[in-house]
Scaffold this active site. Structure first.
Site, PDB file in Angstrom:
ATOM      1  N   TYR A 161     -16.702  16.707 -15.316  1.00 48.21           N
ATOM      2  CA  TYR A 161     -16.940  15.653 -15.437  1.00 48.21           C
ATOM      3  C   TYR A 161     -18.102  15.140 -14.387  1.00 48.21           C
ATOM      4  O   TYR A 161     -18.356  15.607 -13.370  1.00 48.21           O
ATOM      5  CB  TYR A 161     -15.908  14.576 -15.724  1.00 48.21           C
ATOM      6  CG  TYR A 161     -15.474  13.259 -15.258  1.00 48.21           C
ATOM      7  CD1 TYR A 161     -16.248  12.373 -15.630  1.00 48.21           C
ATOM      8  CD2 TYR A 161     -15.281  12.274 -13.867  1.00 48.21           C
ATOM      9  CE1 TYR A 161     -16.198  11.454 -16.003  1.00 48.21           C
ATOM     10  CE2 TYR A 161     -15.826  10.718 -14.074  1.00 48.21           C
ATOM     11  CZ  TYR A 161     -16.639  10.128 -15.367  1.00 48.21           C
ATOM     12  OH  TYR A 161     -16.959   8.723 -15.333  1.00 48.21           O
TER      13      TYR A 161
ATOM     14  N   ARG B  84       0.887  -1.605  -0.125  1.00 51.59           N
ATOM     15  CA  ARG B  84       0.161   0.348   0.029  1.00 51.59           C
ATOM     16  C   ARG B  84       0.829   1.817  -0.332  1.00 51.59           C
ATOM     17  O   ARG B  84       0.876   2.393  -0.848  1.00 51.59           O
ATOM     18  CB  ARG B  84      -0.910  -0.071   1.505  1.00 51.59           C
ATOM     19  CG  ARG B  84      -1.786   1.614   2.003  1.00 51.59           C
ATOM     20  CD  ARG B  84      -2.794   0.757   2.368  1.00 51.59           C
ATOM     21  NE  ARG B  84      -2.755   0.488   3.019  1.00 51.59           N
ATOM     22  CZ  ARG B  84      -2.153   0.830   4.470  1.00 51.59           C
ATOM     23  NH1 ARG B  84      -1.255   2.018   4.834  1.00 51.59           N
ATOM     24  NH2 ARG B  84      -2.237  -0.653   5.365  1.00 51.59           N
TER      25      ARG B  84
ATOM     26  N   ASP C 273      -7.342  18.741 -13.904  1.00 48.21           N
ATOM     27  CA  ASP C 273      -8.176  17.646 -14.792  1.00 48.21           C
ATOM     28  C   ASP C 273      -7.591  17.331 -16.440  1.00 48.21           C
ATOM     29  O   ASP C 273      -8.086  17.924 -17.073  1.00 48.21           O
ATOM     30  CB  ASP C 273      -8.988  16.895 -14.614  1.00 48.21           C
ATOM     31  CG  ASP C 273      -9.775  15.907 -15.327  1.00 48.21           C
ATOM     32  OD1 ASP C 273      -9.041  15.173 -15.632  1.00 48.21           O
ATOM     33  OD2 ASP C 273     -10.664  15.458 -14.152  1.00 48.21           O
TER      34      ASP C 273
ATOM     35  N   LYS D  90      -8.852   6.540 -19.499  1.00 50.87           N
ATOM     36  CA  LYS D  90      -8.666   6.945 -20.744  1.00 50.87           C
ATOM     37  C   LYS D  90      -7.245   6.869 -21.691  1.00 50.87           C
ATOM     38  O   LYS D  90      -7.079   5.886 -21.885  1.00 50.87           O
ATOM     39  CB  LYS D  90      -9.410   8.030 -20.308  1.00 50.87           C
ATOM     40  CG  LYS D  90     -10.260   8.858 -19.014  1.00 50.87           C
ATOM     41  CD  LYS D  90     -11.658   7.790 -19.639  1.00 50.87           C
ATOM     42  CE  LYS D  90     -12.521   7.330 -18.316  1.00 50.87           C
ATOM     43  NZ  LYS D  90     -12.916   9.072 -18.160  1.00 50.87           N
TER      44      LYS D  90
HETATM   45  C1  LIG Z   1     -13.432   9.477 -16.323  1.00 51.08           C
HETATM   46  C2  LIG Z   1     -13.304  10.754 -16.227  1.00 51.08           C
HETATM   47  C3  LIG Z   1     -12.611  10.680 -14.290  1.00 51.08           C
HETATM   48  C4  LIG Z   1     -12.196   9.271 -13.440  1.00 51.08           C
HETATM   49  O1  LIG Z   1     -12.136   9.186 -13.735  1.00 51.08           O
HETATM   50  P1  LIG Z   1     -12.187   7.177 -12.527  1.00 51.08           P
HETATM   51  O2  LIG Z   1     -11.018   6.598 -13.916  1.00 51.08           O
HETATM   52  O3  LIG Z   1     -13.441   6.709 -14.339  1.00 51.08           O
HETATM   53  O4  LIG Z   1     -12.889   7.235 -12.096  1.00 51.08           O
HETATM   54  C5  LIG Z   1     -12.531  12.246 -14.031  1.00 51.08           C
HETATM   55  N1  LIG Z   1     -12.299  13.170 -15.139  1.00 51.08           N
HETATM   56  C6  LIG Z   1     -12.138  13.201 -16.502  1.00 51.08           C
HETATM   57  C7  LIG Z   1     -12.322  13.943 -17.286  1.00 51.08           C
HETATM   58  C8  LIG Z   1     -12.724  11.648 -17.010  1.00 51.08           C
HETATM   59  O5  LIG Z   1     -13.110  11.440 -18.426  1.00 51.08           O
END
Ligand SMILES: *Cc1c(COP(=O)(O)O)cnc(C)c1O
Length: 407
Positions: free
Chosen positions: A108, A55, A181, A206
């Protein structure tokens, strides 16, 4: 090669080598998946290279963290089990109940759900701002109380663009930190830390992973970032990563690391294909609007051109015939897969109002019902365009058939 001496190298060289020396014992070129929870100690407290319990740290995760820090130009990176686990760790590491955050109006959906349903009951205050407008952000900042401005650019699913450098100035003038982000752009297309941001987050699910086979998150901290409470931000996040425990497992870390190696070539192809799909949609009679930051008529095209290498693989469009046609088109593709998520090699189509953004229906973040979102993959673009055409034709036929069926 370590992350720090990799820094002067180009992006792809760092993606392939940073944090990933061949194994000293066997020469294995690919990083190992250290499927271990614990580590033998050479006498009590005699940790080899600091490894004690997985961890706290795991060598496969360390490789990913060093690689990502090198890619985003940060001092340290922290890998999580999901993008949201990373965001949660940022919020709880840097903020305290009573603090205020500015959130994008088309954030998001999961980020907004976290802020409004998890962080708000915990005591975090927030205001929503249309982040494409720097003045709107300035007005949403509450001097003294705002400790963080949260930014997404491009936004999801409306592909809005926020000016990272300008908002960094406004944010820092108020004594707050800027978090970007960077999921939609990817580290290859946009480097928020170099533009003035303090912290970058990604859902590595992604583009970073890129093959729709892993869920993960990363948080990268710029060197020297201190929290509003004058603590070292990377130290705080590192402490909370271990104390909360939402870490990336070794196999997940390995999949993301493997994805990063081809990030640059994949992004170039995503962009090539997206540009052709956009050109085609612009000429299509069923389409009322195409949303893409690369279009000269996009309201913040100039900002996008300044801060992004290219304009990405996400495209949204609206249909003259409205919601029913948008829903029908999403159901009529054969090659484009109907599904949530984005950024994988395969093309995806979805209806944000009923899928990814259904949780923000009825809020300030609601999206138009006639909107279709595409995650343009790296297949042959002629096949992608032909499939979109047949789906739009079917949607048109269905929409006019139901119009004629009305009494
Ligand atoms: C998918 C996404 C998230 C969240 O990520 P997870 O891996 O699904 O927890 C946050 N911000 C954006 C822009 C995303 O596309």
């Amino acid at each position: 090669m370590t992350a720090s001496d990799a820094q002067p190298h180009g992006f792809s060289t760092r993606a392939i080598h940073a944090g990933q020396d061949p194994d000293p014992r066997t020469g294995a070129v690919a990083p190992a998946i250290y499927a271990t929870s614990t580590y033998k100690q050479d006498g009590i407290g005699g940790f080899r290279e600091g490894y004690e319990y997985s961890r706290s740290a795991n060598p496969t995760r360390t490789a990913l963290e060093e690689c990502f820090a090198a890619l985003e130009g940060g001092s340290r990176a922290f890998a999580f089990a999901s993008g949201l686990a990373g965001q949660d760790c940022v919020i709880r590491s840097l903020l305290r109940p009573g603090d205020h955050v500015v959130v994008p109006s088309d954030a998001y959906g999961g980020t907004y759900r976290y802020i409004s349903k998890v962080a708000a009951p915990w005591g975090l205050e927030h205001d929503i701002a249309a982040v494409a407008d720097v003045d709107a952000v300035r007005q949403a900042i509450r001097p003294g109380a705002t400790k963080l401005v949260w930014l997404e650019t491009p936004t999801n699913p409306l592909l809005g663009i926020a000016d990272i450098a300008a908002i960094a100035e406004v944010t820092h003038a108020a004594g707050a930190l800027l978090v970007v982000d960077n999921t939609f752009a990817s580290a290859y297309l946009q480097q928020p830390l170099a533009l003035g941001a303090d912290i970058v987050t990604h859902s590595t699910t992604k583009y970073s992973g890129g093959h729709s086979d892993v869920v993960g998150g990363i948080v990268v901290v710029k060197d020297g970032t201190t929290t509003a409470y004058a603590e070292d931000a990377a130290e705080r996040i590192g402490f909370h990563q271990n104390a909360i425990g939402g870490v990336a497992g070794p196999f997940d870390a390995w999949l993301v690391l493997r994805g990063l190696k081809t990030l640059a070539v994949r992004m170039e192809r995503h962009c090539d294909n997206a540009e052709e799909v956009v050109e085609h949609l612009l000429r299509h009679p069923a389409v009322s609007q195409v949303l893409y930051p690369g279009l000269p008529n996009h309201p913040n095209h100039v900002v996008a051109a300044r801060q992004m290498r290219r304009f990405g693989g996400m495209v949204s469009f609206r249909l003259h015939a409205g919601e029913a046609a948008a829903v029908a088109a999403c159901g009529a593709t054969r090659l484009w897969t109907l599904g949530e998520s984005l950024g994988g090699v395969e093309s995806l189509i979805e209806h944000p109002a009923r899928m990814t953004h259904s949780s923000v229906r009825g809020t300030a973040l609601e999206v138009p019902a006639d909107l279709v979102r595409l995650s343009v993959g790296i297949e042959d673009v002629a096949d992608l365009i032909a499939d979109l055409d047949q789906a739009l034709d079917q949607a048109h036929d269905q929409a006019s058939a139901s119009a004629h069926a009305r009494p």
